[in-house]
Motif scaffolding. Structure first.
Motif: not given
Length: 104
Positions: A39-60
Motif C-alpha cells: 500500500t505504501l508502494v501504491f502511495v509512492g506511485i500515486t503521488i508522482p502520477a498525480g503530479i504528472y497528470a496535473k503538470v502534463h495534462y492539466k487534469e486530476a
C-alpha cells in the motif's frame, strides 16, 4: 479547514505506526504484511502520477485513465496479497485444529 492534501500527508503517520506495530508483533501473516507494505508502494506511485497528470495534462489523476489505472494496479496487487496472506493463515489454522491433528 484542512486541505485534502494535508490530510492525506498527515494520515501517513498513523499508517506508518500501524506498519511498525504489525511488523514487530510477528503475528501478521508474512504475505499479508507484504500487502500492507505494498500500500505504501501504491502511495509512492500515486503521488508522482498525480503530479504528472496535473503538470502534463492539466487534469486530476482520476481523469487520466492510463495513469490512474496504472497506479490503482498497485493497490489491487496489495489487496490481493493481504487477502491471500490471511486466507493462507486461516487455512493453516484450520488444518492445525482439525480433528485428525488433535490429541484425544
Amino acid at each position: 479547514m484542512i486541505s485534502k492534501d494535508a490530510l492525506f500527508a498527515i494520515s501517513l503517520f498513523p499508517y506508518l505506526g500501524f506498519l511498525w506495530f504489525i511488523s514487530s508483533s510477528k503475528l501478521m501473516p508474512r504475505l499479508a504484511l507484504y500487502g500492507f507494505y505494498g500500500t505504501l508502494v501504491f502511495v509512492g506511485i500515486t503521488i508522482p502520477a498525480g503530479i504528472y497528470a496535473k503538470v502534463h495534462y492539466k487534469e486530476a489523476l482520476a481523469n487520466v485513465d492510463w495513469l490512474h489505472g496504472g497506479a490503482e494496479l498497485f493497490l489491487t496487487l496489495s489487496n490481493i496479497l493481504i487477502v491471500l496472506g490471511f486466507w493462507k493463515a486461516v487455512k493453516q489454522l484450520k488444518a492445525k485444529n482439525s480433528p485428525e491433528n488433535t490429541q484425544a
